[in-house]
Design an enzyme around this catalytic site. Structure first.
Site, PDB file in Angstrom:
ATOM      1  N   ASP A  67       0.829  -1.208   0.000  1.00  0.00           N
ATOM      2  CA  ASP A  67       0.000   0.000   0.000  1.00  0.00           C
ATOM      3  C   ASP A  67       0.862   1.256   0.000  1.00  0.00           C
ATOM      4  O   ASP A  67       2.092   1.190   0.124  1.00  0.00           O
ATOM      5  CB  ASP A  67      -0.958  -0.008   1.203  1.00  0.00           C
ATOM      6  CG  ASP A  67      -0.301  -0.470   2.499  1.00  0.00           C
ATOM      7  OD1 ASP A  67       0.931  -0.454   2.582  1.00  0.00           O
ATOM      8  OD2 ASP A  67      -1.041  -0.841   3.426  1.00  0.00           O
ATOM      9  N   ASN A 134      -7.469  -2.991  14.415  1.00  0.00           N
ATOM     10  CA  ASN A 134      -8.860  -3.270  14.028  1.00  0.00           C
ATOM     11  C   ASN A 134      -8.942  -4.463  13.067  1.00  0.00           C
ATOM     12  O   ASN A 134      -9.967  -4.678  12.441  1.00  0.00           O
ATOM     13  CB  ASN A 134      -9.476  -2.020  13.384  1.00  0.00           C
ATOM     14  CG  ASN A 134      -8.731  -1.579  12.135  1.00  0.00           C
ATOM     15  OD1 ASN A 134      -7.811  -2.256  11.677  1.00  0.00           O
ATOM     16  ND2 ASN A 134      -9.118  -0.446  11.565  1.00  0.00           N
ATOM     17  N   HIS A 136      -7.179  -4.880  10.311  1.00  0.00           N
ATOM     18  CA  HIS A 136      -6.967  -4.614   8.887  1.00  0.00           C
ATOM     19  C   HIS A 136      -5.715  -5.302   8.357  1.00  0.00           C
ATOM     20  O   HIS A 136      -4.769  -5.577   9.089  1.00  0.00           O
ATOM     21  CB  HIS A 136      -6.977  -3.103   8.571  1.00  0.00           C
ATOM     22  CG  HIS A 136      -5.773  -2.332   8.984  1.00  0.00           C
ATOM     23  ND1 HIS A 136      -5.806  -0.963   9.209  1.00  0.00           N
ATOM     24  CD2 HIS A 136      -4.479  -2.685   9.208  1.00  0.00           C
ATOM     25  CE1 HIS A 136      -4.609  -0.536   9.532  1.00  0.00           C
ATOM     26  NE2 HIS A 136      -3.777  -1.557   9.544  1.00  0.00           N
ATOM     27  N   GLU A 141      -9.730  -1.744   5.632  1.00  0.00           N
ATOM     28  CA  GLU A 141     -10.323  -1.513   6.938  1.00  0.00           C
ATOM     29  C   GLU A 141     -11.558  -2.411   7.101  1.00  0.00           C
ATOM     30  O   GLU A 141     -12.053  -2.982   6.119  1.00  0.00           O
ATOM     31  CB  GLU A 141     -10.714  -0.033   7.049  1.00  0.00           C
ATOM     32  CG  GLU A 141      -9.540   0.944   6.851  1.00  0.00           C
ATOM     33  CD  GLU A 141      -8.574   1.020   8.048  1.00  0.00           C
ATOM     34  OE1 GLU A 141      -8.374   0.004   8.747  1.00  0.00           O
ATOM     35  OE2 GLU A 141      -8.017   2.101   8.278  1.00  0.00           O
TER      36      GLU A 141
HETATM   37  C1  F6R Z   1       1.470  -1.494   6.218  1.00  0.00           C
HETATM   38  C2  F6R Z   1       0.099  -1.906   6.328  1.00  0.00           C
HETATM   39  C3  F6R Z   1      -0.644  -2.012   7.632  1.00  0.00           C
HETATM   40  C4  F6R Z   1       0.234  -2.420   8.816  1.00  0.00           C
HETATM   41  C5  F6R Z   1      -0.581  -2.483  10.089  1.00  0.00           C
HETATM   42  C6  F6R Z   1       0.282  -2.751  11.299  1.00  0.00           C
HETATM   43  O1  F6R Z   1       1.900  -1.591   4.886  1.00  0.00           O
HETATM   44  O2  F6R Z   1      -0.466  -2.162   5.335  1.00  0.00           O
HETATM   45  O3  F6R Z   1      -1.684  -2.956   7.477  1.00  0.00           O
HETATM   46  O4  F6R Z   1       0.827  -3.655   8.564  1.00  0.00           O
HETATM   47  O5  F6R Z   1      -1.250  -1.288  10.286  1.00  0.00           O
HETATM   48  O6  F6R Z   1       1.159  -1.684  11.461  1.00  0.00           O
HETATM   49  P1  F6R Z   1       2.311  -1.717  12.544  1.00  0.00           P
HETATM   50  O7  F6R Z   1       3.189  -2.834  12.165  1.00  0.00           O
HETATM   51  O8  F6R Z   1       3.000  -0.388  12.429  1.00  0.00           O
HETATM   52  O9  F6R Z   1       1.648  -1.935  13.848  1.00  0.00           O
END
Ligand code: F6R
Length: 240
Positions: A67, A134, A136, A141
């Site tokens: 992303d 959450n 995701h 989301e």
């Molecule tokens: C990052 C992404 C997000 C993260 C997730 C966890 O490319 O797509 O889904 O993997 O938000 O983020 P951290 O590892 O910072 O807790």
């Protein structure tokens, strides 16, 4: 589904990095999917360390990021392009031209071009994923369709507040992003999902042991044939 629990993030990172290197030894031009955020850093550190120790030439490896923020300057220090360059491409010794990140314009045309590029590369061999509080995956989301493809999305207030640590304040976090869809992620041949810390425990338990529901995007991977969860004790603490 293979669920592994580690005492520390260094051993978690080494274990996951061995999976990455296995994919690359099977095919030197393997396609690796990259997540950003804090969780995968121990994997990237271990990957870089093992590549150095074993004097591996990884210049043929191809990568696709999950992303990118919409509208962010690609040169911004928190754009996922910059983060991936600094945390993976440089340390591991990848070829920058073979590492793809969604375009920050995040148009429908850019989204379908990204899908086409992944397909033209033969699909993703191994996708590294973090998980949001959450549930995701990528920026899919809660409520994201299980068959979604790469597209522009809005971030929830929870995700904006989680990512404010990278931008100084929530109002500086871009409110939209371009993300691979859950359908895109499910097409990867192998998934490695990393979660570290107590804040992830609820999402991890819901994703692994709860019902498969679009309200918990990561629950869809219960239907994937080759998934490895790498967790620390805190993230695993609510698993039955
Ligand atoms: C990052 C992404 C997000 C993260 C997730 C966890 O490319 O797509 O889904 O993997 O938000 O983020 P951290 O590892 O910072 O807790």
């Amino acid at each position: 589904m293979d669920v592994r629990v580690f005492d520390d993030s260094a051993s978690l990172g080494r274990f996951a990095a061995e999976h990455v290197l296995e994919a690359i030894s099977a095919r030197p031009d393997a396609v690796i999917g990259l997540a950003t955020g804090s969780s995968p850093l121990s994997i990237y550190n271990a990957w870089a360390e093992l590549a150095r120790e074993r004097e591996l030439n990884l210049s043929g490896v191809r990568c696709f990021a999950l992303d990118e923020y919409a509208g962010i300057d690609p040169e911004h220090q928190e754009s996922y392009r910059t983060v991936i360059t600094n945390t993976v491409v440089g340390p591991v010794g990848l070829t920058p031209e073979l590492v793809h990140v969604p375009a920050t314009v995040a148009s429908a045309a850019a989204a379908s071009a990204y899908e086409e590029a992944i397909a033209a590369a033969g699909g993703v061999d191994l996708q590294i994923l973090g998980i949001g509080r959450n549930g995701h995956l990528g920026f899919n989301e809660p409520g994201s369709p299980f068959d979604s493809r790469t597209r522009r999305v809005s971030l929830t207030p929870e995700t904006i507040s989680d990512n404010a640590r990278f931008f100084g304040a929530p109002e500086n976090v871009p409110g939209e992003a371009i993300t691979q869809g859950l359908g895109t992620i499910m097409d990867a041949r192998k998934l490695i999902i990393v979660a570290i810390g107590e804040a992830k425990a609820k999402a991890v338990a819901a994703a692994i042991a709860g019902p498969v529901t679009e309200q918990v995007p990561a629950s869809i991977v219960q239907r994937h044939p080759d998934v490895v969860y790498v967790l620390d004790r805190a993230a695993a603490s609510l698993l039955p």
